[in-house]
Each structure stands twice: as C-alpha cells, then as structure tokens.
Scaffold this motif. Structure first.
Motif, PDB file in Angstrom:
ATOM      1  N   GLN A 126      34.760  60.133  46.577  1.00 46.30           N
ATOM      2  CA  GLN A 126      34.973  58.729  46.901  1.00 46.30           C
ATOM      3  C   GLN A 126      33.979  57.837  46.156  1.00 46.30           C
ATOM      4  O   GLN A 126      34.332  56.772  45.655  1.00 46.30           O
ATOM      5  N   LEU A 127      32.736  58.295  46.060  1.00 46.16           N
ATOM      6  CA  LEU A 127      31.732  57.531  45.328  1.00 46.16           C
ATOM      7  C   LEU A 127      32.099  57.413  43.854  1.00 46.16           C
ATOM      8  O   LEU A 127      31.904  56.364  43.239  1.00 46.16           O
ATOM      9  N   MET A 128      32.642  58.485  43.281  1.00 45.84           N
ATOM     10  CA  MET A 128      33.050  58.456  41.884  1.00 45.84           C
ATOM     11  C   MET A 128      34.142  57.408  41.673  1.00 45.84           C
ATOM     12  O   MET A 128      34.096  56.613  40.735  1.00 45.84           O
ATOM     13  N   HIS A 129      35.126  57.368  42.573  1.00 43.69           N
ATOM     14  CA  HIS A 129      36.207  56.393  42.451  1.00 43.69           C
ATOM     15  C   HIS A 129      35.708  54.968  42.687  1.00 43.69           C
ATOM     16  O   HIS A 129      36.169  54.021  42.037  1.00 43.69           O
ATOM     17  N   LEU A 130      34.761  54.804  43.596  1.00 38.73           N
ATOM     18  CA  LEU A 130      34.167  53.484  43.811  1.00 38.73           C
ATOM     19  C   LEU A 130      33.434  53.017  42.557  1.00 38.73           C
ATOM     20  O   LEU A 130      33.534  51.863  42.151  1.00 38.73           O
ATOM     21  N   LYS A 131      32.702  53.932  41.925  1.00 39.43           N
ATOM     22  CA  LYS A 131      31.973  53.581  40.710  1.00 39.43           C
ATOM     23  C   LYS A 131      32.938  53.172  39.610  1.00 39.43           C
ATOM     24  O   LYS A 131      32.704  52.189  38.894  1.00 39.43           O
ATOM     25  N   ALA A 166      35.963  51.934  39.987  1.00 36.58           N
ATOM     26  CA  ALA A 166      36.627  50.681  40.355  1.00 36.58           C
ATOM     27  C   ALA A 166      35.694  49.479  40.232  1.00 36.58           C
ATOM     28  O   ALA A 166      36.099  48.417  39.766  1.00 36.58           O
ATOM     29  N   VAL A 167      34.450  49.625  40.642  1.00 34.43           N
ATOM     30  CA  VAL A 167      33.530  48.494  40.685  1.00 34.43           C
ATOM     31  C   VAL A 167      32.648  48.448  39.444  1.00 34.43           C
ATOM     32  O   VAL A 167      32.370  47.373  38.918  1.00 34.43           O
ATOM     33  N   GLY A 168      32.238  49.582  38.948  1.00 34.72           N
ATOM     34  CA  GLY A 168      31.270  49.635  37.866  1.00 34.72           C
ATOM     35  C   GLY A 168      31.853  49.367  36.499  1.00 34.72           C
ATOM     36  O   GLY A 168      31.121  49.149  35.553  1.00 34.72           O
ATOM     37  N   SER A 169      33.159  49.347  36.366  1.00 37.90           N
ATOM     38  CA  SER A 169      33.751  49.177  35.047  1.00 37.90           C
ATOM     39  C   SER A 169      34.014  47.719  34.705  1.00 37.90           C
ATOM     40  O   SER A 169      34.702  47.437  33.751  1.00 37.90           O
ATOM     41  N   ARG A 170      33.463  46.805  35.489  1.00 37.91           N
ATOM     42  CA  ARG A 170      33.658  45.377  35.205  1.00 37.91           C
ATOM     43  C   ARG A 170      32.936  45.015  33.922  1.00 37.91           C
ATOM     44  O   ARG A 170      31.722  44.999  33.868  1.00 37.91           O
ATOM     45  N   GLY A 171      33.693  44.709  32.897  1.00 37.65           N
ATOM     46  CA  GLY A 171      33.094  44.279  31.647  1.00 37.65           C
ATOM     47  C   GLY A 171      32.532  42.874  31.747  1.00 37.65           C
ATOM     48  O   GLY A 171      31.648  42.497  31.008  1.00 37.65           O
ATOM     49  N   TRP A 172      33.043  42.097  32.688  1.00 39.63           N
ATOM     50  CA  TRP A 172      32.601  40.713  32.802  1.00 39.63           C
ATOM     51  C   TRP A 172      31.311  40.597  33.585  1.00 39.63           C
ATOM     52  O   TRP A 172      30.757  39.525  33.708  1.00 39.63           O
ATOM     53  N   GLY A 173      30.791  41.698  34.090  1.00 39.19           N
ATOM     54  CA  GLY A 173      29.596  41.642  34.921  1.00 39.19           C
ATOM     55  C   GLY A 173      28.299  41.597  34.142  1.00 39.19           C
ATOM     56  O   GLY A 173      27.240  41.552  34.722  1.00 39.19           O
ATOM     57  N   GLU A 174      28.354  41.637  32.808  1.00 39.50           N
ATOM     58  CA  GLU A 174      27.143  41.644  32.011  1.00 39.50           C
ATOM     59  C   GLU A 174      26.988  40.303  31.308  1.00 39.50           C
ATOM     60  O   GLU A 174      27.792  39.939  30.467  1.00 39.50           O
ATOM     61  N   HIS A 175      25.949  39.558  31.681  1.00 37.43           N
ATOM     62  CA  HIS A 175      25.693  38.246  31.095  1.00 37.43           C
ATOM     63  C   HIS A 175      24.234  38.142  30.700  1.00 37.43           C
ATOM     64  O   HIS A 175      23.366  38.762  31.323  1.00 37.43           O
ATOM     65  N   ALA A 176      23.965  37.341  29.676  1.00 33.84           N
ATOM     66  CA  ALA A 176      22.586  37.109  29.264  1.00 33.84           C
ATOM     67  C   ALA A 176      21.811  36.425  30.385  1.00 33.84           C
ATOM     68  O   ALA A 176      20.654  36.734  30.635  1.00 33.84           O
ATOM     69  N   VAL A 177      22.450  35.487  31.066  1.00 34.87           N
ATOM     70  CA  VAL A 177      21.858  34.810  32.219  1.00 34.87           C
ATOM     71  C   VAL A 177      22.825  34.981  33.385  1.00 34.87           C
ATOM     72  O   VAL A 177      23.998  34.650  33.282  1.00 34.87           O
ATOM     73  N   ASP A 178      22.341  35.539  34.476  1.00 36.26           N
ATOM     74  CA  ASP A 178      23.171  35.764  35.659  1.00 36.26           C
ATOM     75  C   ASP A 178      22.341  35.399  36.883  1.00 36.26           C
ATOM     76  O   ASP A 178      21.586  36.209  37.399  1.00 36.26           O
ATOM     77  N   VAL A 179      22.456  34.140  37.310  1.00 37.60           N
ATOM     78  CA  VAL A 179      21.690  33.647  38.452  1.00 37.60           C
ATOM     79  C   VAL A 179      22.663  33.405  39.596  1.00 37.60           C
ATOM     80  O   VAL A 179      23.600  32.624  39.471  1.00 37.60           O
ATOM     81  N   ARG A 180      22.435  34.083  40.699  1.00 41.01           N
ATOM     82  CA  ARG A 180      23.295  33.946  41.865  1.00 41.01           C
ATOM     83  C   ARG A 180      22.431  33.762  43.100  1.00 41.01           C
ATOM     84  O   ARG A 180      21.345  34.316  43.187  1.00 41.01           O
ATOM     85  N   GLY A 181      22.921  32.996  44.020  1.00 45.24           N
ATOM     86  CA  GLY A 181      22.184  32.801  45.255  1.00 45.24           C
ATOM     87  C   GLY A 181      23.051  32.094  46.281  1.00 45.24           C
ATOM     88  O   GLY A 181      24.204  31.755  46.013  1.00 45.24           O
TER      89      GLY A 181
END
Length: 141
Positions: free
Chosen positions: A40-45, A47-62
């Motif tokens: 299940q952890l492998m499938h979660l990784k 599904a969630v970890g393959s987001r190509g849009w999740g990598e940004h030079a600046v990523d500020v969230r709050g």
C-alpha cells in the motif's frame, strides 16, 4: 496486516524512510500509519510522489486563522512546464503586457523624478516663480 514494527525491521530499501511517505505520515494519526502494508505504501508513493508539478524553485506555503475560517496562501515560482490553451495564452499575454507597461511607467516616473531633482540641484529654473515642491521636500528630508 503488517505492523509498523515489522516494516521497520525489513531491509534498508523499505519505504518507511522515503521522504514522500514521511510527509504523508506527518499528516495522519499514528494508528493509521501502522495500518499500511508495504504494498500500500508503494502505491501511495507512486500516486502522490510522481507529481512533476511539485518541484519549484520557490515553494512557500502557509496558513493563518481568520475571524471564522482558516485561510491558506501559496507562492510558487519556477519554470512553466504547462501547455497553455489559446485562451490561457491570451490572458497570459494580456497580464504580461500590463505588467510590462506598469514597470515602464514606474521606471519613467522614477527617472523623471531623478531628472527633476538633478535640475533643481543644479539651480535650473524652467518656469520662474513656479515649483512643484518636490525639491523643498527632498531638502527637508
């Protein structure tokens, strides 16, 4: 089901130390964390970890608490990898033109202010007995 302790005793290649899984585990109760199997952890990784849009030079969230609700903010900056539709391209071009126009206008105003201050410092009086008051204000500060 496999417990968390059994998963920890597995090989070093276990998903329990994976950064994607650790970020997921930060957001869930300990009892739920223990309920996942390695598969299940492998499938979660995947599904969630393959987001190509999740990598940004600046990523500020709050987030912050308002009067009745919680609000969030996100500031992302990075290379645009999206394929824009014609409508999105028009909006992008319009916003880009507006921002460029704004920057040019602000630059011109700053430039004109600088020239006016230089003119006033040199004692040049283009319109006798008339002043904008900027030089007097500048001298007083």
């Amino acid at each position: 089901m496999e417990s968390m302790k059994n998963r920890e005793s597995k090989t070093a290649g276990s998903l329990i130390d994976d950064p994607v899984i650790l970020r997921l585990f930060e957001r869930m109760p300990h009892s739920v964390q223990e309920s996942f199997t390695e598969e299940q952890l492998m499938h979660l990784k995947v599904a969630v970890g393959s987001r190509g849009w999740g990598e940004h030079a600046v990523d500020v969230r709050g987030s912050f608490r308002g009067w009745r609700h919680r609000y969030y903010y996100v500031m992302l900056f990075g290379r645009n990898r999206r394929h824009l539709t014609p409508g999105q391209k028009r909006i992008h071009n319009l916003i880009s033109a507006a921002m460029l126009t704004g920057f040019v206008c602000v630059g011109l105003l700053i430039g004109l202010l600088g020239l006016y201050l230089l003119k006033s410092a040199a004692g040049i009086d283009l319109f006798p007995d008339h002043s904008l008051g900027i030089w007097d204000w500048f001298n007083s500060n």
